[in-house]
Design a protein around this motif. Structure first.
Motif, PDB file in Angstrom:
ATOM      1  N   GLN A  68      -7.584  21.901   8.499  1.00  0.00           N
ATOM      2  CA  GLN A  68      -8.848  21.051   8.275  1.00  0.00           C
ATOM      3  C   GLN A  68      -8.154  20.023   6.937  1.00  0.00           C
ATOM      4  O   GLN A  68      -8.486  18.913   7.151  1.00  0.00           O
ATOM      5  N   ASP A  69      -7.382  20.508   6.141  1.00  0.00           N
ATOM      6  CA  ASP A  69      -6.929  19.743   5.176  1.00  0.00           C
ATOM      7  C   ASP A  69      -5.841  18.890   5.671  1.00  0.00           C
ATOM      8  O   ASP A  69      -5.905  17.581   5.105  1.00  0.00           O
ATOM      9  N   LEU A  70      -4.967  19.322   6.536  1.00  0.00           N
ATOM     10  CA  LEU A  70      -4.073  18.275   7.223  1.00  0.00           C
ATOM     11  C   LEU A  70      -4.973  17.375   7.815  1.00  0.00           C
ATOM     12  O   LEU A  70      -4.528  16.008   7.805  1.00  0.00           O
ATOM     13  N   LEU A  71      -6.035  17.610   8.638  1.00  0.00           N
ATOM     14  CA  LEU A  71      -6.533  16.368   9.375  1.00  0.00           C
ATOM     15  C   LEU A  71      -7.187  15.649   8.316  1.00  0.00           C
ATOM     16  O   LEU A  71      -7.336  14.324   8.624  1.00  0.00           O
ATOM     17  N   ASP A  72      -7.775  16.168   7.285  1.00  0.00           N
ATOM     18  CA  ASP A  72      -8.472  15.160   6.262  1.00  0.00           C
ATOM     19  C   ASP A  72      -7.362  14.301   5.590  1.00  0.00           C
ATOM     20  O   ASP A  72      -7.774  13.225   5.432  1.00  0.00           O
ATOM     21  N   HIS A  73      -6.311  14.821   5.227  1.00  0.00           N
ATOM     22  CA  HIS A  73      -5.158  14.039   4.732  1.00  0.00           C
ATOM     23  C   HIS A  73      -4.653  12.790   5.919  1.00  0.00           C
ATOM     24  O   HIS A  73      -4.484  11.821   5.579  1.00  0.00           O
ATOM     25  N   ALA A  74      -4.572  13.273   7.131  1.00  0.00           N
ATOM     26  CA  ALA A  74      -4.087  12.374   8.122  1.00  0.00           C
ATOM     27  C   ALA A  74      -5.121  11.243   8.327  1.00  0.00           C
ATOM     28  O   ALA A  74      -4.957   9.932   8.346  1.00  0.00           O
ATOM     29  N   ALA A  75      -6.393  11.681   8.342  1.00  0.00           N
ATOM     30  CA  ALA A  75      -7.584  10.662   8.552  1.00  0.00           C
ATOM     31  C   ALA A  75      -7.595   9.496   7.337  1.00  0.00           C
ATOM     32  O   ALA A  75      -7.660   8.498   7.410  1.00  0.00           O
ATOM     33  N   SER A  76      -7.444  10.240   6.045  1.00  0.00           N
ATOM     34  CA  SER A  76      -6.985   9.367   4.815  1.00  0.00           C
ATOM     35  C   SER A  76      -6.109   8.357   4.940  1.00  0.00           C
ATOM     36  O   SER A  76      -5.993   7.123   4.641  1.00  0.00           O
ATOM     37  N   TYR A  77      -4.924   8.917   5.398  1.00  0.00           N
ATOM     38  CA  TYR A  77      -3.446   8.086   5.641  1.00  0.00           C
ATOM     39  C   TYR A  77      -3.825   6.898   6.630  1.00  0.00           C
ATOM     40  O   TYR A  77      -3.331   5.916   6.227  1.00  0.00           O
ATOM     41  N   ILE A  78      -4.274   7.226   7.717  1.00  0.00           N
ATOM     42  CA  ILE A  78      -4.678   6.466   8.791  1.00  0.00           C
ATOM     43  C   ILE A  78      -5.630   5.410   8.298  1.00  0.00           C
ATOM     44  O   ILE A  78      -5.291   4.201   8.337  1.00  0.00           O
ATOM     45  N   LYS A  79      -6.606   5.565   7.436  1.00  0.00           N
ATOM     46  CA  LYS A  79      -7.559   4.671   6.830  1.00  0.00           C
ATOM     47  C   LYS A  79      -6.643   3.424   5.737  1.00  0.00           C
ATOM     48  O   LYS A  79      -6.989   2.391   5.831  1.00  0.00           O
ATOM     49  N   GLU A  80      -5.719   4.357   4.994  1.00  0.00           N
ATOM     50  CA  GLU A  80      -5.241   3.632   4.084  1.00  0.00           C
ATOM     51  C   GLU A  80      -4.137   2.592   4.708  1.00  0.00           C
ATOM     52  O   GLU A  80      -3.983   1.484   4.515  1.00  0.00           O
ATOM     53  N   LEU A  81      -3.563   2.924   5.999  1.00  0.00           N
ATOM     54  CA  LEU A  81      -2.565   2.082   6.436  1.00  0.00           C
ATOM     55  C   LEU A  81      -3.465   1.096   7.174  1.00  0.00           C
ATOM     56  O   LEU A  81      -2.753   0.112   7.265  1.00  0.00           O
ATOM     57  N   LYS A  82      -4.652   1.382   7.758  1.00  0.00           N
ATOM     58  CA  LYS A  82      -5.398   0.305   8.426  1.00  0.00           C
ATOM     59  C   LYS A  82      -5.952  -0.595   7.547  1.00  0.00           C
ATOM     60  O   LYS A  82      -5.870  -1.908   7.683  1.00  0.00           O
ATOM     61  N   GLY A  83      -6.123  -0.285   6.259  1.00  0.00           N
ATOM     62  CA  GLY A  83      -6.617  -1.088   5.058  1.00  0.00           C
ATOM     63  C   GLY A  83      -5.252  -2.141   4.672  1.00  0.00           C
ATOM     64  O   GLY A  83      -5.401  -3.488   4.572  1.00  0.00           O
ATOM     65  N   LYS A  84      -3.929  -1.681   4.898  1.00  0.00           N
ATOM     66  CA  LYS A  84      -2.898  -2.313   4.384  1.00  0.00           C
ATOM     67  C   LYS A  84      -2.466  -3.255   5.565  1.00  0.00           C
ATOM     68  O   LYS A  84      -2.147  -4.377   5.438  1.00  0.00           O
ATOM     69  N   VAL A  85      -2.716  -2.774   6.857  1.00  0.00           N
ATOM     70  CA  VAL A  85      -2.554  -3.765   7.983  1.00  0.00           C
ATOM     71  C   VAL A  85      -3.690  -4.857   7.861  1.00  0.00           C
ATOM     72  O   VAL A  85      -3.066  -6.193   7.907  1.00  0.00           O
ATOM     73  N   GLU A  86      -4.790  -4.728   7.405  1.00  0.00           N
ATOM     74  CA  GLU A  86      -6.026  -5.791   7.293  1.00  0.00           C
ATOM     75  C   GLU A  86      -5.607  -6.815   6.348  1.00  0.00           C
ATOM     76  O   GLU A  86      -5.516  -8.038   6.514  1.00  0.00           O
ATOM     77  N   GLU A  87      -4.979  -6.291   5.001  1.00  0.00           N
ATOM     78  CA  GLU A  87      -4.706  -7.014   4.055  1.00  0.00           C
ATOM     79  C   GLU A  87      -3.393  -7.833   4.142  1.00  0.00           C
ATOM     80  O   GLU A  87      -3.656  -9.211   3.902  1.00  0.00           O
ATOM     81  N   ILE A  88      -2.532  -7.395   5.083  1.00  0.00           N
ATOM     82  CA  ILE A  88      -1.320  -8.082   5.413  1.00  0.00           C
ATOM     83  C   ILE A  88      -1.683  -9.186   6.470  1.00  0.00           C
ATOM     84  O   ILE A  88      -1.314 -10.538   6.263  1.00  0.00           O
TER      85      ILE A  88
END
Length: 177
Positions: A49-69
């Motif tokens: 569950q922690d792993l899935l939470d970290h993965a979801a957070s990481y994906i959201k962060e990457l998505k935000g970076k892509v949008e910013e770029i």
């Protein structure tokens, strides 16, 4: 006897569930290997569950970076006058050449956007800057589609005298417009 032989050829629920759990465990290990270690706050003692939470957070962060770029790219392209929209391309094309002169104290930046059909020599712009008391530090140009982007960075040869930007701008306009 028929039931017994039919049930032995089919895997039972326990075996199906064990295979599913093994497949999920393999996929979780694969997911864990993709997430950077520095991003994972707890080392190896993470639950799935922690792993899935970290993965979801990481994906959201990457998505935000892509949008910013993407937004920065869009802004940069708008500044340079590049846009995939036909309407904007037609408007920019009809407004060529574009001359921008930025006075930043002792330094000066000239940005010039022209069409491929504009006949002037790049060295003429550099010579004109020298005549007006600016030493060219860096000059470059690049061709993108049917536009030529010229960029010239210079500084005043004499810090006391400086460069008369209004006169320089007028002479540059006469040369390229």
């Amino acid at each position: 006897m028929k039931n017994c032989s039919a049930s032995s050829s089919r895997p039972d629920r326990k075996t199906i569930e064990r295979n599913r759990r093994m497949q999920m465990k393999g996929l979780c290990f694969k997911l864990a290997s993709i997430i950077p270690r520095h991003y994972n706050s707890t080392k190896d003692s993470s639950t799935q569950q922690d792993l899935l939470d970290h993965a979801a957070s990481y994906i959201k962060e990457l998505k935000g970076k892509v949008e910013e770029i993407k937004e920065r790219k869009h802004q940069a392209m708008n500044i340079l006058g590049i846009n995939n929209d036909i309407r904007d391309t037609m408007t920019i094309g009809s407004n060529l050449p574009v001359l921008e002169l930025r006075d930043m104290g002792h330094s000066l930046e000239v940005t010039l956007i022209t069409g491929l059909n504009k006949n002037f020599m790049f060295y003429e712009v550099i010579s004109l800057l020298s005549e007006e008391g600016a030493e060219v530090i860096n000059a470059s140009f690049s061709v993108v589609g049917d536009k030529v982007f010229h960029s010239i960075h210079s500084q005043a040869t004499s810090s006391r005298v400086g460069v008369d930007t209004s006169r320089l701008c007028q002479r540059l306009k006469e040369l390229v417009l």
